[in-house]
Design a protein around this motif. Structure first.
Motif, PDB file in Angstrom:
ATOM      1  N   SER A   2      32.645  20.159  -8.562  1.00 48.06           N
ATOM      2  CA  SER A   2      33.687  20.081  -7.966  1.00 48.06           C
ATOM      3  C   SER A   2      33.807  19.874  -6.695  1.00 48.06           C
ATOM      4  CB  SER A   2      34.823  20.368  -8.594  1.00 48.06           C
ATOM      5  OG  SER A   2      34.617  21.981  -8.546  1.00 48.06           O
ATOM      6  N   ALA A   3      34.249  19.869  -5.612  1.00 47.23           N
ATOM      7  CA  ALA A   3      34.783  19.896  -4.517  1.00 47.23           C
ATOM      8  C   ALA A   3      35.056  21.377  -4.595  1.00 47.23           C
ATOM      9  CB  ALA A   3      35.055  18.797  -3.603  1.00 47.23           C
ATOM     10  N   PRO A   4      35.119  21.581  -2.939  1.00 49.26           N
ATOM     11  CA  PRO A   4      36.205  23.596  -2.689  1.00 49.26           C
ATOM     12  C   PRO A   4      37.323  22.516  -2.839  1.00 49.26           C
ATOM     13  CG  PRO A   4      34.548  23.117  -1.169  1.00 49.26           C
ATOM     14  CD  PRO A   4      34.068  21.821  -2.190  1.00 49.26           C
ATOM     15  N   PRO A   5      38.516  23.714  -2.753  1.00 46.68           N
ATOM     16  CA  PRO A   5      39.128  24.146  -3.549  1.00 46.68           C
ATOM     17  C   PRO A   5      39.969  22.737  -2.595  1.00 46.68           C
ATOM     18  CG  PRO A   5      39.342  26.083  -3.682  1.00 46.68           C
ATOM     19  CD  PRO A   5      38.056  25.082  -3.212  1.00 46.68           C
ATOM     20  N   PHE A   6      39.795  22.944  -0.964  1.00 45.93           N
ATOM     21  CA  PHE A   6      40.353  22.075   0.070  1.00 45.93           C
ATOM     22  C   PHE A   6      39.660  20.850   0.520  1.00 45.93           C
ATOM     23  CE2 PHE A   6      42.937  25.865   0.356  1.00 45.93           C
ATOM     24  CZ  PHE A   6      43.735  25.901   0.601  1.00 45.93           C
ATOM     25  N   ALA A   7      38.491  20.455   0.234  1.00 44.68           N
ATOM     26  CA  ALA A   7      37.494  20.053   0.291  1.00 44.68           C
ATOM     27  C   ALA A   7      38.508  18.276   0.427  1.00 44.68           C
ATOM     28  CB  ALA A   7      36.069  19.646  -0.426  1.00 44.68           C
ATOM     29  N   ARG A   8      39.238  18.119  -0.584  1.00 45.02           N
ATOM     30  CA  ARG A   8      39.534  16.625  -1.569  1.00 45.02           C
ATOM     31  C   ARG A   8      40.745  16.244   0.327  1.00 45.02           C
ATOM     32  NH1 ARG A   8      40.431  19.803  -5.852  1.00 45.02           N
ATOM     33  NH2 ARG A   8      38.328  19.429  -7.097  1.00 45.02           N
ATOM     34  N   ARG A   9      41.326  17.483   0.097  1.00 47.24           N
ATOM     35  CA  ARG A   9      42.589  16.653   1.644  1.00 47.24           C
ATOM     36  C   ARG A   9      41.847  16.561   3.195  1.00 47.24           C
ATOM     37  NH1 ARG A   9      46.197  22.017   1.694  1.00 47.24           N
ATOM     38  NH2 ARG A   9      47.430  21.070   3.660  1.00 47.24           N
ATOM     39  N   SER A  10      40.970  14.950   2.820  1.00 48.32           N
ATOM     40  CA  SER A  10      40.462  15.097   4.491  1.00 48.32           C
ATOM     41  C   SER A  10      41.026  15.462   5.547  1.00 48.32           C
ATOM     42  CB  SER A  10      40.833  13.333   4.186  1.00 48.32           C
ATOM     43  OG  SER A  10      41.664  12.588   3.977  1.00 48.32           O
ATOM     44  N   SER A  11      43.091  14.722   5.980  1.00 47.37           N
ATOM     45  CA  SER A  11      43.739  15.053   7.038  1.00 47.37           C
ATOM     46  C   SER A  11      43.233  16.304   7.172  1.00 47.37           C
ATOM     47  CB  SER A  11      45.037  14.378   6.914  1.00 47.37           C
ATOM     48  OG  SER A  11      45.229  14.809   5.378  1.00 47.37           O
ATOM     49  N   ALA A  12      43.878  17.388   6.209  1.00 42.20           N
ATOM     50  CA  ALA A  12      43.572  18.929   6.516  1.00 42.20           C
ATOM     51  C   ALA A  12      42.231  19.222   6.747  1.00 42.20           C
ATOM     52  CB  ALA A  12      43.861  19.287   5.042  1.00 42.20           C
ATOM     53  N   THR A  13      41.264  18.593   5.969  1.00 39.97           N
ATOM     54  CA  THR A  13      40.200  19.107   5.928  1.00 39.97           C
ATOM     55  C   THR A  13      39.562  18.769   7.928  1.00 39.97           C
ATOM     56  OG1 THR A  13      38.691  17.378   5.968  1.00 39.97           O
ATOM     57  CG2 THR A  13      39.228  19.821   4.284  1.00 39.97           C
ATOM     58  N   GLY A  14      40.166  17.785   7.961  1.00 38.77           N
ATOM     59  CA  GLY A  14      39.707  17.035   9.615  1.00 38.77           C
ATOM     60  C   GLY A  14      40.712  17.947  10.871  1.00 38.77           C
ATOM     61  N   VAL A  15      41.295  18.590  10.569  1.00 39.29           N
ATOM     62  CA  VAL A  15      42.388  19.287  11.653  1.00 39.29           C
ATOM     63  C   VAL A  15      41.628  20.809  12.137  1.00 39.29           C
ATOM     64  CG1 VAL A  15      44.221  20.324  12.762  1.00 39.29           C
ATOM     65  CG2 VAL A  15      44.537  17.933  11.468  1.00 39.29           C
ATOM     66  N   SER A  16      41.067  20.811  10.965  1.00 42.00           N
ATOM     67  CA  SER A  16      40.657  22.639  10.316  1.00 42.00           C
ATOM     68  C   SER A  16      39.226  21.781  10.851  1.00 42.00           C
ATOM     69  CB  SER A  16      40.019  22.935   8.704  1.00 42.00           C
ATOM     70  OG  SER A  16      41.040  22.813   7.482  1.00 42.00           O
ATOM     71  N   VAL A  17      38.748  20.897  10.916  1.00 48.24           N
ATOM     72  CA  VAL A  17      37.141  20.997  12.072  1.00 48.24           C
ATOM     73  C   VAL A  17      37.857  21.569  12.958  1.00 48.24           C
ATOM     74  CG1 VAL A  17      35.454  19.208  12.504  1.00 48.24           C
ATOM     75  CG2 VAL A  17      36.019  19.989  10.102  1.00 48.24           C
ATOM     76  N   ALA A  18      38.424  19.656  13.622  1.00 50.39           N
ATOM     77  CA  ALA A  18      38.992  20.261  15.020  1.00 50.39           C
ATOM     78  C   ALA A  18      38.844  21.803  15.266  1.00 50.39           C
ATOM     79  CB  ALA A  18      40.053  19.629  15.588  1.00 50.39           C
ATOM     80  N   THR A  19      40.056  22.752  14.519  1.00 51.23           N
ATOM     81  CA  THR A  19      40.459  23.884  15.068  1.00 51.23           C
ATOM     82  C   THR A  19      39.329  24.600  15.337  1.00 51.23           C
ATOM     83  OG1 THR A  19      42.507  23.398  14.204  1.00 51.23           O
ATOM     84  CG2 THR A  19      41.126  26.162  14.833  1.00 51.23           C
ATOM     85  N   LEU A  20      37.954  24.318  14.442  1.00 48.63           N
ATOM     86  CA  LEU A  20      36.813  25.137  15.071  1.00 48.63           C
ATOM     87  C   LEU A  20      36.037  24.160  15.969  1.00 48.63           C
ATOM     88  CD1 LEU A  20      35.753  25.363  10.977  1.00 48.63           C
ATOM     89  CD2 LEU A  20      36.941  26.642  12.300  1.00 48.63           C
ATOM     90  N   CYS A  21      35.934  23.828  16.437  1.00 48.18           N
ATOM     91  CA  CYS A  21      35.850  23.116  16.934  1.00 48.18           C
ATOM     92  C   CYS A  21      36.183  23.133  18.068  1.00 48.18           C
ATOM     93  CB  CYS A  21      35.598  21.604  17.662  1.00 48.18           C
ATOM     94  SG  CYS A  21      34.851  20.803  16.391  1.00 48.18           S
ATOM     95  N   LEU A  22      36.996  23.981  18.852  1.00 52.07           N
ATOM     96  CA  LEU A  22      38.260  24.612  20.090  1.00 52.07           C
ATOM     97  C   LEU A  22      37.556  25.423  20.251  1.00 52.07           C
ATOM     98  CD1 LEU A  22      40.380  24.416  22.060  1.00 52.07           C
ATOM     99  CD2 LEU A  22      41.747  25.012  20.088  1.00 52.07           C
ATOM    100  N   THR A  23      37.203  26.561  18.525  1.00 54.85           N
ATOM    101  CA  THR A  23      37.574  27.748  19.256  1.00 54.85           C
ATOM    102  C   THR A  23      35.452  28.033  19.850  1.00 54.85           C
ATOM    103  OG1 THR A  23      36.905  28.419  16.226  1.00 54.85           O
ATOM    104  CG2 THR A  23      38.699  28.590  17.115  1.00 54.85           C
ATOM    105  N   ALA A  24      34.898  27.224  18.741  1.00 58.24           N
ATOM    106  CA  ALA A  24      33.692  27.589  19.104  1.00 58.24           C
ATOM    107  C   ALA A  24      33.057  26.987  21.020  1.00 58.24           C
ATOM    108  CB  ALA A  24      32.977  26.328  18.542  1.00 58.24           C
ATOM    109  N   PHE A  25      34.211  25.922  21.820  1.00 58.14           N
ATOM    110  CA  PHE A  25      34.454  25.030  22.492  1.00 58.14           C
ATOM    111  C   PHE A  25      34.812  26.851  23.834  1.00 58.14           C
ATOM    112  CE2 PHE A  25      35.964  23.802  26.997  1.00 58.14           C
ATOM    113  CZ  PHE A  25      35.092  23.167  26.839  1.00 58.14           C
ATOM    114  N   VAL A  26      35.587  27.439  23.331  1.00 56.66           N
ATOM    115  CA  VAL A  26      35.748  28.760  24.136  1.00 56.66           C
ATOM    116  C   VAL A  26      35.129  29.477  24.502  1.00 56.66           C
ATOM    117  CG1 VAL A  26      37.612  29.888  22.681  1.00 56.66           C
ATOM    118  CG2 VAL A  26      37.825  29.807  25.352  1.00 56.66           C
ATOM    119  N   VAL A  27      34.195  29.811  23.231  1.00 59.14           N
ATOM    120  CA  VAL A  27      33.181  30.970  23.651  1.00 59.14           C
ATOM    121  C   VAL A  27      32.303  30.387  23.883  1.00 59.14           C
ATOM    122  CG1 VAL A  27      31.875  32.208  21.834  1.00 59.14           C
ATOM    123  CG2 VAL A  27      34.375  31.394  21.174  1.00 59.14           C
TER     124      VAL A  27
END
Length: 492
Positions: A2-27
């Motif tokens: 099975s996928a990790p618990p939140f991996a099935r929510r594609s829209s949620a994980t898409g925003v999560s990845v965008a958020t992680l991109c933003l944090t990496a970008f500023v550093v």
């Protein structure tokens, strides 16, 4: 499986990845932005060049030293929590940088920024590993890798524009609203996940690893300034390196005997992690070594500005930004070995091409094609290397792996800069480096000729390194295989 618990929510994980991109970008922006503000800092704060260099070096020293510990702490306290704490520290430190009244205050604030950055960056890889199964991580890692590649270029270009329009303080103050946005998005869209197994912090490992990494990092960043010789009294750069190596060997000895080590040596029993990690380090060595050559060539030989330098890098950043997500997507389907091999070969070809076209009379536009080819290679290596490094690891090893991988990349980049700098200094008289480049007249021409003659062997070494590494890429398995690791959601 099975996928990790939140991996099935594609829209949620898409925003999560965008958020992680933003944090990496500023550093990542702040790792390069200081390079274009040196004259302004000297004039405004009345500081010497040695002091101003520590505005950059202080950040790098702390950032590189704490990555392994911060990656491990993410596994203990939860990567989301450490990400939030890092963002808070980075925000406060950025505000302190913008309000600094002296160079000493600015250096202290930059050290705090480095600590915050070290807390932020490893969590991106850890959270992606937790949010996505192994056969879907490549695309997400591609997005983060593309962001980091773009950020490395946005730093000098954006910093130059901000400094020209509003002054150097705003280059730091602009971080504050971006970090506040990242904090809000992280709280809203990044789930709090942790591996099932509880972990404890290896304090002895933290002390030994931190001390060893401080010594190695100090030697790499300060070696050129001290001509790789004496620092103070009997202390020399070789002595500093020897001390750092001895401490790291003691760290490895300690780790073999600790029940829950800071850096589990079991990581290196996974061939994919070891090979992909080494290839990622080679990529950073070649990339940052080349960027030093390009900066010195554009500003010293061609007489360009910091903004001109940033614009020369744009094709490199654009190609890396476009190809990283595609390379990550392909890695999910066919594996990363051949993709990484092609990327390293492209980097070798681009570096060699740059060496052939670089001349005192070369137009800036003629440097774009070889740098675009290098950027394509960077895009083909960054995401696949990260995906391959963690694809076979159990959940409990991912936070430590993230810290080790990011530390390796950081040290490899500094090694590339130090290696290239040492080779160039052999051929360029030290007095020529004091600003003669780009000037008209015999002195400027002499510097340009000497620099061209010195940069070509440095570029040859970088190209050869990338080419040799390319033939190690087939050691990676051809197809990713996801593991059924379990992660526990700490909050919805």
């Amino acid at each position: 499986m099975s996928a990790p618990p939140f991996a099935r929510r594609s829209s949620a994980t898409g925003v999560s990845v965008a958020t992680l991109c933003l944090t990496a970008f500023v550093v990542m922006v702040d790792t390069t932005i200081v390079q274009v503000m040196v004259p302004d800092l000297i004039g405004d704060l009345g500081a010497g060049l040695d002091q101003v260099l520590w505005v950059f070096n202080g950040f790098v020293l702390v950032y590189a030293t704490l990555l392994i510990t911060a990656g491990r702490m993410g596994g203990i306290r939860g990567p989301r929590r450490l990400l939030l704490e890092g963002l808070v520290l980075f925000t406060v430190a950025s505000l302190a940088c913008g309000l600094a009244g002296s160079v000493t205050q600015l250096i202290i604030a930059r050290v705090l920024q480095g600590a915050g950055g070290a807390m932020i960056v490893p969590q991106s890889l850890t959270l992606i590993a937790m949010l996505f199964p192994g056969n879907r991580r490549g695309a997400a890692l591609g997005a983060v890798s593309a962001t980091m590649a773009l950020a490395a270029i946005v730093g000098p270009v954006g910093g130059g524009l901000i400094i020209a329009g509003w002054g150097w303080r705003w280059a730091f103050l602009v971080n504050v609203p971006i970090c506040l946005l990242a904090l809000a998005l992280t709280l809203r869209h990044v789930p709090d996940l942790r591996p099932d197994r509880r972990q404890v912090l290896d304090r002895g490992g933290v002390v030994l690893a931190s001390a060893g990494l401080v010594a190695i990092t100090y030697g790499l960043v300060e070696g050129p300034r001290h001509a790789w010789g004496a620092v103070a009294g009997p202390v020399t750069i070789p002595v500093v390196f020897a001390a750092g190596l001895a401490l790291l060997l003691a760290f490895l000895w300690w780790e073999r005997r600790h029940a829950d080590p800071l850096m589990p040596l079991a990581l290196f029993r996974h061939r994919s992690f070891t090979v992909a990690g080494l290839l990622a380090c080679v990529q950073f060595t070649v990339m940052l070594g080349l960027m030093l050559v390009v900066t010195l060539h554009v500003q010293g030989v061609l007489g360009g500005s910091a903004i001109d330098t940033g614009l020369v890098y744009l094709p490199m950043a654009a190609m890396a930004g476009v190809l990283s997500p595609l390379a990550g997507w392909l890695t999910d389907r066919v594996g990363g070995g051949l993709i990484i091999m092609g990327g390293l070969m492209a980097m070798a070809a681009g570096v060699g091409w740059f060496a052939l076209v670089a001349a005192p009379s070369t137009a800036l536009s003629h440097l774009a094609p070889p740098l675009a080819l290098v950027g394509a290679g960077v895009g083909l290596v960054m995401a696949p290397a990260s995906a391959e490094a963690i694809k076979e690891l159990p959940a409990g090893l991912v936070p430590a792996a993230s810290g080790v991988l990011n530390t390796g990349r950081q040290l490899a980049g500094m090694l590339g800069v130090a290696l290239v700098g040492a080779i160039i200094q052999i051929g360029v008289p030290l007095q020529a480096a004091a600003g003669l480049g780009g000037r008209a007249g015999p002195q400027g021409e002499a510097y340009a000729s000497a620099f061209i003659a010195a940069e070509r062997p440095a570029l040859t070494v970088l190209a050869a390194l990338a080419l040799c590494a390319a033939f190690g890429a087939p050691l990676l398995r051809s197809r990713s295989r996801a593991r059924g690791d379990r992660f526990t959601p700490m909050s919805p």
